[in-house]
Enzyme design. Structure first.
Site, PDB file in Angstrom:
ATOM      1  N   ASP A 135       0.844  -1.191   0.000  1.00 21.19           N
ATOM      2  CA  ASP A 135       0.000   0.000   0.000  1.00 21.19           C
ATOM      3  C   ASP A 135       0.880   1.242   0.000  1.00 21.19           C
ATOM      4  O   ASP A 135       2.015   1.223   0.495  1.00 21.19           O
ATOM      5  CB  ASP A 135      -0.881   0.044   1.245  1.00 21.19           C
ATOM      6  CG  ASP A 135      -1.920  -1.062   1.272  1.00 21.19           C
ATOM      7  OD1 ASP A 135      -2.143  -1.698   0.223  1.00 21.19           O
ATOM      8  OD2 ASP A 135      -2.498  -1.293   2.343  1.00 21.19           O
ATOM      9  N   ASP A 137       1.165   4.482   1.850  1.00 20.68           N
ATOM     10  CA  ASP A 137       0.667   5.070   3.100  1.00 20.68           C
ATOM     11  C   ASP A 137       0.892   6.577   3.080  1.00 20.68           C
ATOM     12  O   ASP A 137       2.043   7.038   3.040  1.00 20.68           O
ATOM     13  CB  ASP A 137       1.385   4.452   4.296  1.00 20.68           C
ATOM     14  CG  ASP A 137       1.090   2.966   4.429  1.00 20.68           C
ATOM     15  OD1 ASP A 137      -0.093   2.617   4.539  1.00 20.68           O
ATOM     16  OD2 ASP A 137       2.047   2.168   4.404  1.00 20.68           O
TER      17      ASP A 137
END
Length: 213
Positions: A135, A137
């Site tokens: 991901d 972030d």
């Protein structure tokens, strides 16, 4: 004192103690290489004048997060998390166009996201943290509900356009933070993270009342 997600470089003579069992030798190597730690949320266990810090190791070392406490006097330098434009050159080439598009869209809304997590640590260390399922972030500093909505719309559209996943937090005017996906939901209460604790608050309490013009 520095808040969550801030980056801290320690002096050579800094006094610190590993909290993670057996982590002292690896942390000594880490700091000897001139690498930073990240400020973690306090839990009340740290002594006065100390900070809780974390060092997340790369996947090649099991993605273990090493915890330590350090005296504030031993801090040589403290900075905000890296900006998205600083992280971009260190990201895999395949995702750089998507990151550039996100940055352009953010700037169009006068937003300047910071990055934590795997993309940030790859940029900071030169080690491989990012993989195909990583991901992105992001930490978005916002002042108003309207800015929060702009972030949600921007990020959700970006995910759909590029097939990538963005996680992260909205940093509120009082320096507390809330996960942006949770904020995007319909719950009347959301989990708010401060530098000391986490607590559920009514959604209506996240932004201070603005006086009428």
């Amino acid at each position: 004192m520095a808040g969550r997600h801030a980056l801290v470089w320690l002096r050579e003579d800094a006094q610190w103690q590993a909290v993670t069992s057996g982590a002292q030798p690896r942390l000594q190597q880490w700091f000897a290489a001139g690498l930073p730690a990240v400020v973690a949320r306090g839990d009340g266990s740290q002594a006065p004048g100390t900070l809780r810090l974390g060092v997340p190791l790369p996947p090649s070392e099991g993605k273990q997060r090493l915890a330590l406490q350090a005296h504030v006097a031993g801090i040589a330098r403290c900075t905000a998390p890296l900006t998205l434009d600083a992280v971009m050159p260190h990201a895999p080439l395949a995702v750089q166009p998507a990151l550039q598009a996100l940055l352009a869209q953010a700037h169009a809304h006068a937003l300047h996201p910071h990055v934590f997590g795997s993309f940030a640590w790859q940029a900071l260390t030169g080690l491989t943290y990012v993989h195909a399922q990583s991901d992105l972030d992001l930490l978005w500093s916002i002042q108003t509900p309207e800015q929060a909505c702009a972030v949600l719309t921007l990020v959700q559209r970006w995910e759909q356009q590029h097939g990538l996943r963005a996680d992260g937090e909205l940093r509120l005017p009082d320096d507390n933070a809330v996960n942006w996906r949770e904020y995007a939901g319909n719950a009347q209460q959301v989990l708010v993270k401060s530098n000391q604790d986490c607590r559920l608050l009514p959604r209506a309490a996240l932004f201070p009342a603005r006086s009428a013009a």
